[in-house]
Enzyme design. Structure first.
Site, mmCIF file in Angstrom:
data_model
loop_
_atom_site.group_PDB
_atom_site.id
_atom_site.type_symbol
_atom_site.label_atom_id
_atom_site.label_comp_id
_atom_site.label_asym_id
_atom_site.label_seq_id
_atom_site.Cartn_x
_atom_site.Cartn_y
_atom_site.Cartn_z
ATOM 1 C CB SER A 98 11.732 -0.467 10.944
ATOM 2 O OG SER A 98 12.492 0.688 10.678
ATOM 3 C CG ASP A 245 9.311 2.554 9.919
ATOM 4 O OD1 ASP A 245 8.957 1.434 10.314
ATOM 5 O OD2 ASP A 245 10.346 3.112 10.309
#
Length: 917
Positions: A98, A245
């Site tokens: 991320s 993610d």
């Protein structure tokens, strides 16, 4: 590097800086064994990602850096990277999830920690990622408003019905990353091992639930996928699979780094928020909080698996607030490193070899003597006391000398007489500098050379590399990310320093279409092929990409850049078509109009490529409308086409008409006006970015007028020519730019019953200019004029509302002629998370008249004057406006008195925000 040397504790070299030479008459031993040689490994600068030589010590542990996710808190990673660079700890690889993937990718792409901080000081990622109001090329202002007025979308694809998969499409993230990571993506050729440091990016496969570690492919897509917060952004489709993610698999990617690189040590930086008893304050914070809860258990395992953990103490930072907190987050990263610096020193010392040399004296062999800088370094490193010299101590000393550019060659030997000799070969002096650079960059190169390079002084690769790195970063920030410094080098034989700065041209643009794709590849190439034979510029390319997305009905147009093998750049376009069918729902409320709901069904490629059908309907308390439109581009240009339109609308009047109209027997109170239109339109778009549009409309209208139980009808034929152009920076709450609109038409009404026939004319013009007067302050001037000659009632202008004159009510009155002048001084306040609030005092005046020749004449023309304050903002897809104004209506008989009123508007469709007359 000096700090590293001292931290690892180089003992005193036993016998000082000099060695006693052997006596001239001494007898030498026969068959003396060869001296032992101690070296370090030098990797020359590649002038792509590394501009100074990299010097590594044999036997040093291989260190992997694992960077966690955590949204905006990821900027703390920058502070840790800065300290690692300043101290000189070696890093052999980077793995990120991320936000950690984003910072890690920038670092691996050649940005230093300080350059990354400077980059984020220039770019507010919150606005870049979340700003919903950017003006798009390829469509008019009204078209972009219509396209963004959706509260909820329902799509059908391959027979499956789906709701919108995220609040944001993620296209803004894609475009931002493409500009930032262009250099890494280009020079690595899609192999993440060829970056400055080998890189791995972790994302979650939404369909299998498994993690995927990206080590090759499209660098931008991999990072975007790793950052795609579930529910906040749509999943990223890579090779037919949906990715979100990577935090769902391993937010702190320690195990991922171990499996990918098999390092000796993993240094983990955890910037995730500690679990606290705190409420979520927004939809995105709800998504972020949910992620925290999901990943916390696995994250505990990752922390335990790390060899060394750095955890900045970060509190009360919104998940996506990159802008206002950037400097503070970088500082907290530096402080977290410093707090654990001694512990890291101890860990690295424990992994080094403890072999000690049995020597009694130390000598230096350096033709030409020691330079002051080199003598100072040796004096600093030799002043401590110790019990012996380790091999690693000598290697670190050699590394220091080479890294600081104080010698061209450095090695050590230990002879049988127990003498340690440090051999140094200095760089020759610079005799001349040759510069090869594009004309636009040459002056900057010459200035940097004059400041850093001095003829007659020894060449120093560190000074030279620092200068070259600064130049490359400067040109990158000026919009040229593919600046190529390869070929820059120092020739030790001649003493000539060559500086070679080049920029590859785009030599090939190609499209990668899926089998059976409905995308018009020929039109795509016409739009993007213009980039050939020019330098690669991300901003220009993204403008052309946005233009193609609109013209060709694409959900997204991705691109990849790579070397073409002949010192040029190849661009591969990857179009992602929109769903064939979609239902959009819009909602809203306005003080006068009440609640509003709208539906729009859209279908693409009906019969042949580019054809679009739209069926829509909307209603509020006083208005309702329904329409069907069929649009098709002309084959020679997707910016021109033909449109067939059928629509119906109805307007209810709550106030009396200011003048008698033959269509209504009374004064218009509670009357209803309705009309059905059948039109054929031809249009073409103009201007470089396609935001200009001209159209010719031919139509037939059937009108009905109802009042007090009486109904009159009338039919009309009319032709209108209209044009619109703007260069606003944002389609709502613009800060800079100009809008121009004009429309002129003629028609004939046909006599029916009590209504006589005849010809009519109608003209309209609007010019609005917005100019910034500072970072937060601006001026807004808006001129609007509408005129008619013998207009039928259904073509009178419907006026009123704060966007017409502040203090008036929406749909407050109708007039055949009007003119308006509006002036505002907007004050813009950035509230974080991409939210801007605009507060503007407004001063408005408007005139209405029955006869065009009487307009703006005070003796016959009523005048409305408004003064008040307007507050406007956006919340996700909702536009919010609140105003309070004092309205004074002046007539030839009465000067009027000021009456105050409050108005509020909120909706996904901005109603009459732009007064689309």
């Amino acid at each position: 590097m000096k700090s590293l040397l001292l931290a690892l504790g180089l003992p005193a070299l036993l016998a000082g800086q000099g060695a006693t030479p052997p006596h001239p008459g001494s007898i030498q031993k026969e068959e003396t064994p060869a001296p032992r040689r101690i070296d370090v490994v030098v990797q020359p600068a590649d002038m792509v990602f590394r501009f100074t030589p990299r010097v590594s010590i044999p036997g040093m542990p291989r260190v992997a850096l694992a960077l966690s996710g955590g949204g905006a808190r990821g900027l703390a990673h920058i502070g840790v990277l800065q300290q690692l660079e300043d101290v000189g700890y070696p890093l052999d690889s980077v793995t990120g999830t991320s936000a950690g993937a984003m910072v890690g990718a920038l670092y691996a792409s050649g940005f230093s920690g300080h350059e990354i901080e400077d980059l984020f000081s220039r770019l507010d990622l919150t606005r870049a990622f979340l700003e919903p109001l950017w003006r798009n090329p390829g469509e008019t202002l009204g078209e972009q408003e219509d396209r963004n007025d959706t509260f909820l979308s329902i799509e059908r694809h391959d027979g499956h019905i789906t709701l919108a998969q995220g609040l944001r499409s993620g296209v803004e993230v894609q475009h931002t990353l493409q500009g930032l990571l262009a250099r890494g993506a280009y020079f690595s050729g899609g192999d993440f091992n060829k970056l400055q440091r080998p890189l791995r990016v972790l994302a979650t496969n939404l369909e299998t639930g498994q993690g995927r570690v990206f080590g090759s492919g499209d660098l931008v897509e991999a990072v975007r996928a790793s950052m795609s917060i579930p529910g906040g952004f749509r999943p990223v489709v890579i090779e037919g699979q949906q990715y979100v993610d990577g935090a769902l698999v391993e937010n702190l990617p320690v195990q991922t780094a171990k499996e990918a690189f098999h390092p000796d040590l993993v240094i983990a930086v955890d910037i995730s928020a500690p679990l606290e008893n705190r409420p979520a304050t927004s939809i995105l914070s709800v998504a972020a909080r949910s992620l925290d809860l999901v990943v916390e258990r696995r994250q505990w395992e990752s922390r335990a698996a790390a060899d060394f953990l750095i955890r900045p103490d970060i509190h009360d930072v919104p998940f996506l607030e990159y802008g206002s907190q950037a400097a503070n987050l970088v500082r907290q990263g530096r402080e977290a490193f410093e707090a654990r610096r001694d512990a890291m020193n101890a860990l690295l010392r424990s992994r080094l070899s403890d072999e000690r040399l049995d020597v009694t004296r130390v000598a230096f062999e350096s033709p030409g003597g020691l330079s002051p800088a080199l003598a100072g370094l040796l004096e600093e490193t030799l002043k401590s006391n110790g019990v012996g010299i380790r091999v690693q101590d000598v290697q670190i000393l050699l590394q220091q000398v080479l890294v600081h550019g104080l010698a061209r060659e450095a090695f050590a030997t230990v002879d049988p007489d127990r003498a340690l000799t440090i051999h140094l070969r200095a760089y020759p002096a610079i005799q001349a500098v040759d510069i090869e650079a594009p004309e636009g960059w040459r002056k900057a190169v010459e200035s940097a050379v004059a400041e850093s390079i001095h003829l007659g002084e020894p060449f120093n690769p560190q000074v030279f590399g620092r200068m070259m790195g600064h130049l490359v970063y400067r040109f990158l920030m000026d919009g040229g990310p593919l600046v190529d410094a390869r070929g820059s080098a120092f020739d030790a034989q001649t003493g000539r320093l060559r500086i070679c700065i080049k920029e590859p041209l785009v030599t090939r643009v190609e499209a990668r279409l899926a089998p059976g794709s409905t995308v018009d590849g020929a039109h795509l190439m016409r739009l993007l092929g213009q980039l050939k034979d020019r330098p690669f510029r991300p901003v220009e390319l993204q403008q052309r990409v946005a233009l193609a997305e609109h013209r060709l009905h694409l959900a997204e147009l991705r691109y990849q850049i790579r070397p073409d093998g002949q010192e040029g750049t190849a661009i591969t376009l990857i179009p992602v078509p929109q769903q064939r069918e979609r239902m959009d729902i819009s909602l809203g409320y306005e003080t006068t109009l009440g609640g509003q709901v709208g539906l729009a069904y859209r279908a693409l490629n009906l019969g042949f490529k580019g054809t679009e059908a739209e069926l829509s309907a909307a209603r509020n308390r006083l208005q309702e409308e329904a329409g069907l439109a069929l649009r098709s581009p002309f084959g020679f240009s997707p910016g021109a086409g033909i449109e067939a339109v059928a629509n119906y609308w109805e307007q209810r009047l709550e106030v009396a008409l200011p003048w008698k109209a033959p269509e209504l027997p009374g004064n218009g109170m509670d009357a209803r006006i309705s009309a059905s239109d059948l039109m054929v339109k031809t249009y073409f778009r103009f201007s470089n970015l396609g935001t200009g549009k001209a159209s010719l409309d031919l139509g037939r209208r059937d009108s009905a007028f109802r009042e007090s139980g009486q109904r009159l009808t009338q039919s009309q034929d009319a032709a209108f020519l209209s044009g619109e152009w703007d260069n606003f920076d944002r389609y709502t709450l613009p800060r800079d730019g100009l809008l121009l609109r004009a429309r002129f038409g003629m028609g004939r009404t046909h006599a029916t019953g009590e209504l006589a026939g005849g010809t009519f004319q109608q003209s309209y013009f609007r010019a609005r200019g917005v100019k910034p007067l500072g970072e937060f302050f601006g001026a807004d001037l808006d001129l609007e004029w509408g005129q008619g000659h013998r207009l039928p009632l259904d073509r009178w202008w419907v006026l009123g509302g704060p966007s017409f004159v502040i203090g008036s009510q929406a749909v407050g009155f109708m007039a055949p002629n009007f003119a308006a002048l509006r002036f505002g001084l907007p004050l813009r306040l950035y509230m974080g998370l991409g939210l801007t609030v605009e507060v503007a005092p407004r001063f408005d005046v408007a005139w209405v008249s029955q006869d065009a020749s009487a307009l703006m004449k005070s003796e016959v023309s009523p005048r409305a004057e408004g003064m008040g304050l307007m507050l406007r903002t956006t919340l996700s897809n909702f536009y919010v406006e609140a105003s309070y104004g004092f309205l004074r209506l002046r007539t030839p008989q009465d000067s009027g008195r000021a009456v105050g009123s409050f108005n509020i508007l909120i909706g996904t469709q901005p109603f009459d925000l732009w007064k689309r007359h």
